[in-house]
Enzyme design. Structure first.
Site, PDB file in Angstrom:
ATOM      1  N   PRO A 161       0.799  -1.228   0.000  1.00 42.10           N
ATOM      2  CA  PRO A 161       0.000   0.000   0.000  1.00 42.10           C
ATOM      3  C   PRO A 161       0.828   1.273   0.000  1.00 42.10           C
ATOM      4  O   PRO A 161       0.296   2.340  -0.276  1.00 42.10           O
ATOM      5  CB  PRO A 161      -0.815  -0.127   1.297  1.00 42.10           C
ATOM      6  CG  PRO A 161       0.021  -0.969   2.191  1.00 42.10           C
ATOM      7  CD  PRO A 161       0.708  -1.954   1.286  1.00 42.10           C
ATOM      8  N   CYS A 162       2.122   1.154   0.306  1.00 41.53           N
ATOM      9  CA  CYS A 162       2.957   2.368   0.374  1.00 41.53           C
ATOM     10  C   CYS A 162       3.100   3.037  -0.986  1.00 41.53           C
ATOM     11  O   CYS A 162       2.904   4.244  -1.122  1.00 41.53           O
ATOM     12  CB  CYS A 162       4.332   2.019   0.938  1.00 41.53           C
ATOM     13  SG  CYS A 162       4.281   1.376   2.624  1.00 41.53           S
ATOM     14  N   HIS A 163       3.455   2.255  -2.010  1.00 49.30           N
ATOM     15  CA  HIS A 163       3.712   2.834  -3.327  1.00 49.30           C
ATOM     16  C   HIS A 163       3.077   2.040  -4.471  1.00 49.30           C
ATOM     17  O   HIS A 163       3.357   2.297  -5.632  1.00 49.30           O
ATOM     18  CB  HIS A 163       5.219   2.965  -3.562  1.00 49.30           C
ATOM     19  CG  HIS A 163       5.901   3.798  -2.528  1.00 49.30           C
ATOM     20  ND1 HIS A 163       6.525   3.260  -1.430  1.00 49.30           N
ATOM     21  CD2 HIS A 163       6.014   5.144  -2.400  1.00 49.30           C
ATOM     22  CE1 HIS A 163       7.016   4.229  -0.672  1.00 49.30           C
ATOM     23  NE2 HIS A 163       6.716   5.380  -1.233  1.00 49.30           N
ATOM     24  N   GLY A 164       2.251   1.040  -4.130  1.00 52.40           N
ATOM     25  CA  GLY A 164       1.449   0.385  -5.150  1.00 52.40           C
ATOM     26  C   GLY A 164       2.066  -0.803  -5.847  1.00 52.40           C
ATOM     27  O   GLY A 164       1.498  -1.282  -6.836  1.00 52.40           O
ATOM     28  N   PRO A 178       6.910   0.094  -8.766  1.00 53.04           N
ATOM     29  CA  PRO A 178       8.184   0.564  -8.197  1.00 53.04           C
ATOM     30  C   PRO A 178       9.140  -0.548  -7.787  1.00 53.04           C
ATOM     31  O   PRO A 178      10.357  -0.396  -7.915  1.00 53.04           O
ATOM     32  CB  PRO A 178       7.731   1.375  -6.974  1.00 53.04           C
ATOM     33  CG  PRO A 178       6.335   1.793  -7.273  1.00 53.04           C
ATOM     34  CD  PRO A 178       5.746   0.654  -8.048  1.00 53.04           C
TER      35      PRO A 178
END
Length: 206
Positions: A161-164, A178
């Site tokens: 959930p931080c950067h997908g 990422p």
């Protein structure tokens, strides 16, 4: 040390030191990825806290892990997932391959015995370090295919959930995300059908 059980998209983390980081990493995913605390397994025959911090192998009883369930244990201060994959999860591995960065696991993110399409020693059992290879967050289960938040073509897997970044049921990273590589598969071996040791195998001793 606590071991925890995951049913579908619900899981709980019971380890004390990284707990806040993991809880922060899993916050805000939304209703589709709702988290529910479940009864933890009782660990036995595990090394001391000092030994674990030094990287001692961790022995785990997986006898009560039903298909579709996931437990989380700690090894070297990292969360290690043990997922008993269902036939549907296994079928999703092939469906995901065209969308993956490294579907054949050519990069050395796993021991040689896990460099296969299931990234495992036993096809149904995934044992992976639950730390995103982007910035070290902990992905969350996103087991439901076609999840509204991830698109109709989503085959099921894990979402950071931080950067997908997203990963399939073998911990393989999807394209255009990422995270650069698949999740790490730790050295491990099965002592019996219901007991596995993480952090040690026939060729690596830690």
């Amino acid at each position: 040390m606590s071991e925890c059980l995951c049913h579908g998209e619900s899981f709980t983390i019971c380890n004390s030191l990284p707990r806040r980081q993991w809880m922060m990493a899993t916050a805000g995913v939304g209703g589709a990825l709702a988290l529910t605390a479940l009864t933890p397994f009782v660990a036995s025959l595990l090394p001391s806290e000092r030994a674990k911090a030094a990287g001692a192998p961790v022995e785990v009883d997986i006898g009560k892990l039903a298909p579709g369930d996931m437990m989380i244990v700690e090894w070297r201060g990292k969360p290690v997932w043990i997922l008993n994959r269902t036939p549907e999860m296994m079928a999703a591995l092939k469906k995901a391959e065209p969308m993956l960065v490294d579907p054949a696991s050519e990069r050395q993110q796993q021991p040689a015995y896990a460099a296969n399409e299931t990234r495992s020693r036993k096809p149904e059992m995934l044992i992976a370090v639950g730390i995103c290879t982007h910035l070290g967050c902990s992905p969350s289960p996103a087991f439901t295919p076609g999840d509204a938040a991830l698109g109709a073509d989503w085959p099921g897997g894990f979402l950071c959930p931080c950067h997908g970044s997203t990963f399939d049921f073998a911990g393989r990273v999807f394209k255009n995300k990422p995270a650069p590589t698949n999740l790490e598969i730790p050295p491990h071996q099965y002592l019996t059908d219901t007991r596995v040791i993480i952090g040690s195998d026939e060729t690596e001793k830690t």
